[in-house]
Structure formats: C-alpha cells, structure tokens
Design a protein around this motif. Structure first.
Motif, PDB file in Angstrom:
ATOM      1  N   GLN A   1       0.831  -1.208   0.000  1.00  0.00           N
ATOM      2  CA  GLN A   1       0.000   0.000   0.000  1.00  0.00           C
ATOM      3  C   GLN A   1       0.867   1.260   0.000  1.00  0.00           C
ATOM      4  N   ILE A   2       1.881   1.280   0.880  1.00  0.00           N
ATOM      5  CA  ILE A   2       2.757   2.462   0.964  1.00  0.00           C
ATOM      6  C   ILE A   2       3.510   2.643  -0.359  1.00  0.00           C
ATOM      7  N   ALA A   3       3.969   1.505  -0.906  1.00  0.00           N
ATOM      8  CA  ALA A   3       4.823   1.582  -2.107  1.00  0.00           C
ATOM      9  C   ALA A   3       4.071   2.140  -3.317  1.00  0.00           C
ATOM     10  N   VAL A   4       2.753   1.963  -3.374  1.00  0.00           N
ATOM     11  CA  VAL A   4       2.008   2.515  -4.521  1.00  0.00           C
ATOM     12  C   VAL A   4       1.283   3.806  -4.140  1.00  0.00           C
ATOM     13  N   GLY A   5       1.496   4.265  -2.895  1.00  0.00           N
ATOM     14  CA  GLY A   5       0.756   5.422  -2.373  1.00  0.00           C
ATOM     15  C   GLY A   5       1.049   6.722  -3.097  1.00  0.00           C
ATOM     16  N   ASN A   6       2.342   6.997  -3.345  1.00  0.00           N
ATOM     17  CA  ASN A   6       2.706   8.236  -4.054  1.00  0.00           C
ATOM     18  C   ASN A   6       3.223   7.871  -5.427  1.00  0.00           C
ATOM     19  N   PRO A   7       2.679   8.503  -6.473  1.00  0.00           N
ATOM     20  CA  PRO A   7       3.141   8.140  -7.818  1.00  0.00           C
ATOM     21  C   PRO A   7       4.612   8.534  -8.024  1.00  0.00           C
TER      22      PRO A   7
END
Ligand SMILES: NC(=O)C1=CN([C@@H]2O[C@H](COP(=O)(O)OP(=O)(O)OC[C@H]3O[C@@H](n4cnc5c(N)ncnc54)[C@H](OP(=O)(O)O)[C@@H]3O)[C@@H](O)[C@H]2O)C=CC1
Ligand SMILES: O=C(O)/C=C\C(=O)CC(=O)O
Length: 358
Positions: free
Chosen positions: A323-329
C-alpha cells in the motif's frame, strides 16, 4: 544515440591503499583549519586516532552517527559544529556517517570531506535524508555533495564479509536502476556497467580473501562508480521499495537492497530489455542467466540473505508495505499506480519467500 543532458558533478577523488595519509593535504586544499570529524560509536577509537594525528586541523570528534540520520542526532552534530566554529566536516564511515555530514552541510554550507568505509555510495551524491517521528524525508541539494572523497581500501579491511557483500549489492542496485533511468545518459551507462562488473568480480573474491587489499580496492572502485550513477540519474521502483521497507519497517538498509533487487529487476525486465542485457553482460551471465536470476545468485552464492523473512520482515506487514509503495506516484520504466498494488504485493511476497526469479 538518444538525446540526453549530462551535468558533471564536482568532487575530487583520492583513491588508493594508504590514501588516508593525504588527509592533511586535502584539508589544506579545501582551506579547512577547523574540521569536525564524524563517526559511528563503533568507530570512535579509529576516529580519535585520526584526530590525534592532526591536532592542528581536527578540532573535535562527534562519534554518534546512526542509521537514517535521526533528527535529534543531526541537531546535536550541528550544534557541535557551531560550538567548535568548524569550517569543514570529515565524514569517516558508511552511509550513516556521510548522511550526518550532509545534515550539517545542508544547514551550514560547510564542505564535507568523506572517507567511506562501506560500499553504500552516499559520498558521490547530493541526496540527503533525515528521519523525524519515524519518517525519513529525502531531498537533493548541491551543498551536501562531498567536495573531496578519500577512498582508502585499507579502511575497508575490517568490514565484515556479510556486510561487504550486501553493501556491494546496495551499490550494484544504484547502477542497475541507473541503466533504465528516465534521465540516463551514455556516460552514466558506462559507469554503471563497469561498476557492476567490478563489484560482481570482487564480491566472490572478497568472500575468499577478505584481507586482500587489491580485492578491497576493486570493490571500492566499483562502489565509487555505482555511487556516481546514483548521484547523477533518477532511481525508480527498487529504491522506492527499499525506502519503504527500511523506513517503515526498520529493516537493515544493505540487506533490504540485496533481497529486493532481483525481484524489482524481474518486475521491470519486460519494460527495460536493454538495461537487462547490460546487467547480464556486466555480471558475465549473458546467455546463461537473466539479470534478475544472476543478481539472486550473486547474493545467495556469497552467503547473503535472499528473503525478507530472513532479515526480520513480518508476513502480516506485506499488505501495508504494498500500500505504501504505490501510495505516491513516481516514475518507473513499468508504470506504477494504485492499480498495480496486487502486482507489487506479489513482488513483495516473492521477496519475502526468497523465490529465485527466472
Ligand atoms: N544519500 C545517499 O546517497 C545514500 C544514503 N545511504 C544511507 O546510508 C545508510 C546506510 O549506509 P551503510 O553504509 O549501509 O551503513 P552504515 O553507515 O550504517 O554502516 C553500517 C555498520 O557498518 C559498520 N562499519 C562501517 N564501516 C565499517 C568498517 N570499515 N569496518 C567495520 N565495520 C564497519 C558500522 O559499525 P560501527 O557502528 O561498529 O562503526 C555501522 O554500524 C542508510 O541510512 C542509507 O539510507 C546509502 C546510500 C546512498
Ligand atoms: O535514503 C537516503 O538517505 C537516500 C538515498 C539512499 O539511501 C539510497 C539507497 O537506498 O541506497
């Protein structure tokens, strides 16, 4: 030949066994009269020895550097630099110590003379990171790029073999991602390929002969080149995942890089075939093993961890990590957004289990 922009970054490099002996000359060239020497607590004694040899140049030793530059340590070090009226910082150690020097330079503009003792490569980059309330913020500023770097392989003889291998693969990761960087250029490609080649040859040799200065020199040379790539072009999925796993789950930096690199490369391989070819060529496995498989083998065959579970990750944290890894583009050769959460979760599962990529 594709179009590109290349900006050389200024740093003076003094390389070779015994080159620590040139420290006074190098301080003179920087115009430094009152240097503050930084180290980790474990390196307080050798740092003290260096200071004792140069009493008219080194005015203090601050041996409290810690992983990921906790903001409170950064405040204390900045205060010590002010108190001593320092005009230079000497960062003697791995990426954590260099990072502390950068935290001082960011605020004060003091020049950094770096003396690296691991292969992390921070001494070649304008990238800094400071951790506050469990969150590591990174940025880039030309003031934090060390002005002079003394690479003395003799200082790496004590680096334990396990950390030498994972730290070397941390360096390889900079070059591997540099080979598909959006802002890459042919000069960095050359450095990346040569850096990977040097480290891939040095690490197995170093495992056999950890006290061989020539082998240590080859590893440090590779680390210099790979660090230069990190300092010049943008990173992508692999570094983002490692930042997440190191920062939010407190996993050890070099080991995380070692475990994640083959899996991140396998994810990106379809979108970066030329980079994969170059990595295979540098590793010497063209036609025998793919880049992701060869990177996995390099770690496994040299006694390094290949799974997140071996280095302290908990299975129940994998969902949150995805979740964190895809949180910020962010840019990646294979575009990533929230829609890929499932694929990133699968990647992390393979990293958790230590599955060898094809
Ligand atoms: N900004 C940038 O461009 C980059 C930043 N980094 C950052 O650097 C940090 C990781 O750096 P890394 O170098 O892996 O780890 P550290 O600098 O934290 O070093 C790890 C440990 O290695 C030991 N050590 C270091 N050198 C030697 C030696 N020659 N002999 C024996 N022991 C040694 C130290 O032990 P002791 O305590 O006993 O001295 C230290 O605790 C991370 O915070 C990472 O984010 C990494 C790469 C690039
Ligand atoms: O987090 C930082 O301090 C900045 C960059 C890195 O650590 C690079 C890396 O992941 O090795």
């Amino acid at each position: 030949m594709r179009a590109f922009v290349y900006s050389g970054q200024p740093a003076r490099v003094v390389f070779g066994a015994g080159s620590l002996a040139h420290l006074e000359r190098e301080l003179d060239l920087l115009g430094a009269r009152r240097a503050l020497l930084l180290a980790t607590p474990g390196h307080a004694d050798p740092a003290g020895d260096i200071a004792d040899r140069l009493p008219r140049r080194v005015v203090g030793v601050f041996a409290r550097a810690a992983m990921h530059v906790p903001v409170e340590i950064a405040r204390q070090a900045r205060e010590e630099a002010r108190r001593l009226d320092a005009d230079c910082v000497i960062a003697f150690g791995g990426g954590s110590t260099t990072g502390l020097g950068k935290a001082i330079a960011l605020e004060s503009g003091l020049p950094i003379l770096a003396i690296p003792t691991t292969y992390a490569g921070s001494e070649m980059t304008p990238i800094y990171g400071i951790t506050e309330d469990g969150l590591k913020k990174t940025g880039s500023d030309p003031r934090v790029l060390p002005r002079t770097v003394i690479y003395d392989p003799a200082l790496t003889l004590t680096l334990p073999v396990g950390l030498s291998v994972t730290s070397g693969i941390n360096a390889i990761a900079h070059a591997a991602e540099g080979l598909y960087a959006r802002d890459g250029n042919p000069v960095m490609d050359l450095l990346a390929e040569e850096g990977i080649r040097a480290l891939a040859q040095a690490l197995p040799a170093l495992r056999q002969r950890a006290d061989d200065l020539a082998v240590r020199g080859d590893a440090l040379y590779g680390s210099w080149l790979c660090g230069t790539v990190l300092g010049n072009v943008g990173m992508a999925l692999h570094h983002k995942l490692c930042h997440t796993l190191g920062g939010s789950f407190e996993l050890p930096h070099a080991q995380v890089h070692t475990v994640v690199l083959p899996q991140a490369m396998a994810f990106n391989a379809p979108a970066a075939p030329l980079a994969m070819q170059r990595i295979e060529r540098a590793l010497g496995t063209s036609g025998r093993a793919s880049a992701p498989a060869a990177l996995f083998d390099l770690a496994r065959d040299n006694g390094a961890p290949v799974s997140l579970k071996e280095i302290g990750m908990r299975r129940e944290d994998l969902d949150r990590a995805a979740q964190i890894a895809v949180g910020n583009p962010y840019w990646n050769p294979r575009p990533i957004d929230a829609a890929q959460r499932g694929e990133i979760r699968d990647l992390l599962q393979r990293a958790f289990d230590g599955v060898r990529p094809d």
